[in-house]
Design a protein around this motif. Structure first.
Motif, short mmCIF file in Angstrom:
data_model
loop_
_atom_site.label_atom_id
_atom_site.label_comp_id
_atom_site.label_asym_id
_atom_site.label_seq_id
_atom_site.Cartn_x
_atom_site.Cartn_y
_atom_site.Cartn_z
N ILE A 80 2.13 -4.77 -0.85
CA ILE A 80 1.43 -4.89 -2.14
C ILE A 80 2.44 -5.14 -3.26
O ILE A 80 2.22 -6.00 -4.13
CB ILE A 80 0.61 -3.63 -2.43
CG1 ILE A 80 -0.54 -3.50 -1.40
CG2 ILE A 80 0.04 -3.66 -3.84
CD1 ILE A 80 -1.33 -2.21 -1.54
N GLU A 81 3.55 -4.42 -3.25
CA GLU A 81 4.55 -4.61 -4.29
C GLU A 81 5.15 -6.01 -4.23
O GLU A 81 5.44 -6.63 -5.26
CB GLU A 81 5.64 -3.55 -4.18
CG GLU A 81 5.18 -2.15 -4.55
CD GLU A 81 6.30 -1.14 -4.50
OE1 GLU A 81 7.34 -1.46 -3.90
OE2 GLU A 81 6.14 -0.04 -5.04
N ARG A 100 -5.42 -6.67 -10.47
CA ARG A 100 -5.94 -6.03 -9.25
C ARG A 100 -4.80 -5.40 -8.45
O ARG A 100 -4.93 -4.28 -7.94
CB ARG A 100 -6.67 -7.06 -8.40
CG ARG A 100 -8.01 -7.50 -8.97
CD ARG A 100 -8.84 -8.23 -7.93
NE ARG A 100 -8.14 -9.42 -7.44
CZ ARG A 100 -8.27 -10.63 -7.99
NH1 ARG A 100 -9.04 -10.80 -9.06
NH2 ARG A 100 -7.63 -11.67 -7.48
N LEU A 101 -3.68 -6.12 -8.33
CA LEU A 101 -2.55 -5.59 -7.56
C LEU A 101 -1.93 -4.39 -8.26
O LEU A 101 -1.50 -3.43 -7.61
CB LEU A 101 -1.50 -6.69 -7.35
CG LEU A 101 -1.91 -7.82 -6.41
CD1 LEU A 101 -0.85 -8.92 -6.40
CD2 LEU A 101 -2.12 -7.29 -4.99
N GLU A 102 -1.86 -4.43 -9.59
CA GLU A 102 -1.32 -3.29 -10.33
C GLU A 102 -2.20 -2.06 -10.14
O GLU A 102 -1.69 -0.93 -10.04
CB GLU A 102 -1.20 -3.63 -11.81
CG GLU A 102 -0.04 -4.56 -12.12
CD GLU A 102 0.04 -4.92 -13.59
OE1 GLU A 102 1.13 -5.31 -14.05
OE2 GLU A 102 -1.01 -4.82 -14.28
N LYS A 103 -3.49 -2.28 -10.09
CA LYS A 103 -4.38 -1.15 -9.82
C LYS A 103 -4.17 -0.61 -8.43
O LYS A 103 -4.20 0.61 -8.19
CB LYS A 103 -5.84 -1.58 -10.01
CG LYS A 103 -6.22 -1.82 -11.46
CD LYS A 103 -7.68 -2.26 -11.57
CE LYS A 103 -8.07 -2.51 -13.03
NZ LYS A 103 -9.48 -2.97 -13.16
N ALA A 104 -3.93 -1.54 -7.48
CA ALA A 104 -3.69 -1.11 -6.09
C ALA A 104 -2.42 -0.28 -6.00
O ALA A 104 -2.35 0.72 -5.27
CB ALA A 104 -3.61 -2.32 -5.17
N VAL A 105 -1.40 -0.70 -6.75
CA VAL A 105 -0.17 0.09 -6.78
C VAL A 105 -0.37 1.36 -7.58
O VAL A 105 0.13 2.44 -7.23
CB VAL A 105 0.99 -0.75 -7.37
CG1 VAL A 105 2.23 0.11 -7.56
CG2 VAL A 105 1.30 -1.94 -6.48
N GLY A 106 -1.15 1.25 -8.65
CA GLY A 106 -1.36 2.40 -9.53
C GLY A 106 -2.14 3.52 -8.87
O GLY A 106 -1.93 4.69 -9.17
#
Length: 648
Positions: free
Chosen positions: A200-201, A461-467
């Motif tokens: 993800i990162e 969306r990816l930042e939320k997944a990491v968040g």
């Protein structure tokens, strides 16, 4: 992953096998210096450790190969490694054999088919160590890496010098960079880092890069659109200046400007003839040759003119001399004879004197020479005229060649000027082409804006997944669970501060006692019995969590002489030599029994499929203890290495 057997081979091919119960407590007791402590070094060596840490003595001198059979849920794996070459400190050569049930190979069958990297990769895979790499901030100099079975060593071995050490909790944590390694890898082994976090990162970094590119393209297009008219009119002005656009009418709309720019972009340069530089060089050479020839003729003419001047002077001088000599004829004549009378001669002497004869002869010679000069003068004038004619022809040739040279130079200058005009026009056309290529209609601006919006949405969306990664909270929760278990085991061992909660402080690699007034780290506590209790409680709590939550940490714990703290002195402890009677006589028997009973119950009741191996001097007559002793107490002999084995 547990240990089925430890095997050693002599240089003559003899085999020594130590078998273990794969579940429960395993105790090897006996005299000091019989090889008990070396068992954990052999296991570590055969887990992919290249450094050869086997102690000096018979275990090094008499053993050719070391091997361990590891038990996994569905198969066994044998890892065998030869002793390093003489004076070598490490060895990475290895042999691997896999199967449902493995018997130790004969000495003749031992051969290298792998290396330590292969061993580490295989054991890590069978153990199920997850794929995520360690998380390292961008501002850190160290690199990310994937944990392997090597990163479980810290929780598997407690050496004699470590097991009651108040300054060090985990095996090898005092080595360079090891504390940071434990902090990086333990969260992954405990499963608090999502397996897809690195993926993800990586996707997030790529998405942010794509967003920046799209935003830059949109900003450039918007800026281009704002400066469209100014830049377009400026390019038309440049085109007029270089002579490729002659329309002087005022253009009112952007479409008209773009139309004319598109027409200009199709301009082709006028053909430029090749420069006639070779003709210029040829003419310059011819002129130089004519000038050289003219110079030679000029020298000849000057010499001829000088000769004529000298001849004229001679003729004048000779003529004057002749005239003087002819004056003799004016001398008086003698009346009687009618002959010339020399004025200075005696009377009637006449011209018969020597002086008179010389003068008359000189007059005759001058007369003859004057006749010769007068005869050569027409030839000399003809030669002079010929030279002057040649000189005139040379000057005429130089004039003609000079005109040809001037014409050739003028022609080449015109060619160069034409090439310069074409080059200037080509530069303007190039800028116009670039302008038209970067021009984006309103439809393109709209599509660029849509692309920026899509990229920004993807990044969000990816930042939320990491968040939503709650790794820190989950790790804190797991450490709390382990810490509660530590408090339980410290209480069972009746250690100091057992009435207070204990906490595993991963940041400082120690155990903290949470007293109401202040936390107390292990290093500030006293007593070897307490330090032993804190060590064992931490490791047991960690393995309890890992085993009951299916975490990829091998299901064995190797302890070296834990009961030593319950004897009056180290010397008395060593003298026990595996004797039951001496243990009962010299040790704090209740504490020794309580220690081993807690370990026995942990491996047989609290955690299924778990193995504890203990190297000891103490021995108890309790039935459960004797069932856990895997070999007759080691003395000299017997011991790990038989006495009859020869030194290599």
């Amino acid at each position: 992953m547990r240990i089925r057997e430890i095997i050693i081979y002599s240089h003559a091919g003899d085999i020594r096998r130590i078998s273990f119960q794969i579940n429960g407590l395993n105790i090897i007791t006996g005299s000091p210096s019989t090889g008990k402590s070396a068992l954990s070094d052999i296991v570590e060596y055969c887990m992919g450790q290249s450094n050869f840490n086997i102690p000096e003595g018979p275990i090094r001198d008499k053993v050719a190969w070391y091997a361990v059979i590891y038990q996994f849920p569905s198969e066994q794996v044998l890892v065998a490694k030869p002793a390093p070459a003489t004076n070598a400190a490490s060895c990475s050569r290895a042999m691997i054999r896999r199967g449902a049930s493995i018997d130790p190979p004969s000495f003749e069958d031992l051969l290298q088919n792998a290396d330590d990297d292969t061993v580490v990769a295989l054991l890590s895979e069978l153990l199920g160590i997850p794929a995520p790499q360690t998380h390292v901030s961008k501002d850190q100099s160290r690199q990310s890496y994937r944990p392997t079975i090597k990163h479980t060593y810290y929780y598997l071995f407690q050496k004699q010098s470590l097991i009651a050490n108040k300054e060090q909790l985990f095996y090898r944590q005092n080595e360079d960079y090891m504390q940071q390694t434990i902090k990086d890898t333990l969260p992954i082994l405990l499963g608090v880092v999502p397996e897809d976090r690195m993926e993800i990162e990586s996707k997030l970094r790529a998405a942010k890069r794509n967003l920046k590119i799209a935003q830059k393209q949109l900003a450039d297009a918007q800026q281009f659109r704002e400066q469209l008219d100014v830049r377009a009119l400026g390019l038309l002005s440049e085109a007029r200046h270089v002579g490729i656009f002659a329309n002087a009418a005022t253009l009112k709309t952007t479409e008209e400007v773009l139309f004319h720019l598109s027409e200009i972009a199709r301009w082709k340069p006028a053909p430029v003839p090749d420069e006639d530089t070779w003709r210029i060089a040829e003419l310059e050479n011819e002129i130089a040759m004519i000038r050289k020839k003219r110079s030679t003729i000029n020298e000849t003419l000057r010499a001829t003119q000088l000769f004529v001047q000298k001849e004229d002077g001679f003729t004048n001088e000779a003529q004057e001399q002749k005239s003087r000599l002819e004056s003799i004829a004016a001398f008086p004549k003698k009346t009687e004879s009618g002959k010339w009378q020399w004025p200075f001669a005696p009377k009637d002497f006449g011209l018969n004197t020597p002086i008179a004869k010389v003068l008359l002869q000189e007059l005759l010679s001058l007369d003859q020479e004057l006749k010769v000069v007068a005869g050569d003068r027409p030839n000399l004038e003809e030669f002079k005229q010929k030279i002057e004619n040649e000189l005139f022809e040379m000057n005429e040739q130089l004039r003609i060649k000079g005109e040809e040279l001037a014409s050739a130079i003028a022609a080449n200058e015109a060619i160069a000027e034409m090439g310069s005009r074409n080059a200037a026009a080509a530069r303007v056309v190039g800028r116009i082409s670039l302008f038209l290529e970067t021009y984006r209609p309103d439809d393109d601006l709209k599509s660029l804006q849509e692309r920026v919006d899509d990229c920004a949405s993807h990044v969000s969306r990816l930042e939320k997944a990491v968040g939503i990664d709650d790794s820190a909270e989950r790790l804190a929760s797991i450490l709390n669970i382990i810490s509660n278990r530590i408090s339980l085991y410290v209480g069972k061992l009746d250690a100091e501060f057992a009435q207070y909660p204990f906490r595993l402080d991963l940041a400082n690699m120690t155990v903290l006692i949470d007293r109401p007034d202040r936390p107390v780290p292990m290093i500030n506590t006293g007593g070897g019995e307490n330090h032993l209790a804190y060590h064992l409680a931490t490791l047991l709590a960690l393995h309890y969590y890992a085993a009951n939550n299916n975490k990829p940490i091998p299901s064995f714990l190797f302890l070296d002489q834990p009961s030593q703290v319950y004897f009056p002195s180290e010397q008395i402890y060593k003298s026990v030599s595996g004797s039951v009677d001496e243990t009962e006589r010299d040790a704090d028997l209740e504490k020794v029994r309580n220690l081993f009973l807690m370990l026995y119950r942990f491996a047989t009741q609290e955690v299924s499929n778990f193995q504890i191996i203990i190297a000891e001097h103490a021995n108890l007559r309790d039935e459960w203890f004797q069932k856990s002793v895997v070999e007759v107490p080691w003395t000299k002999p017997p011991a790990l290495v038989p006495d009859e084995w020869e030194v290599r």
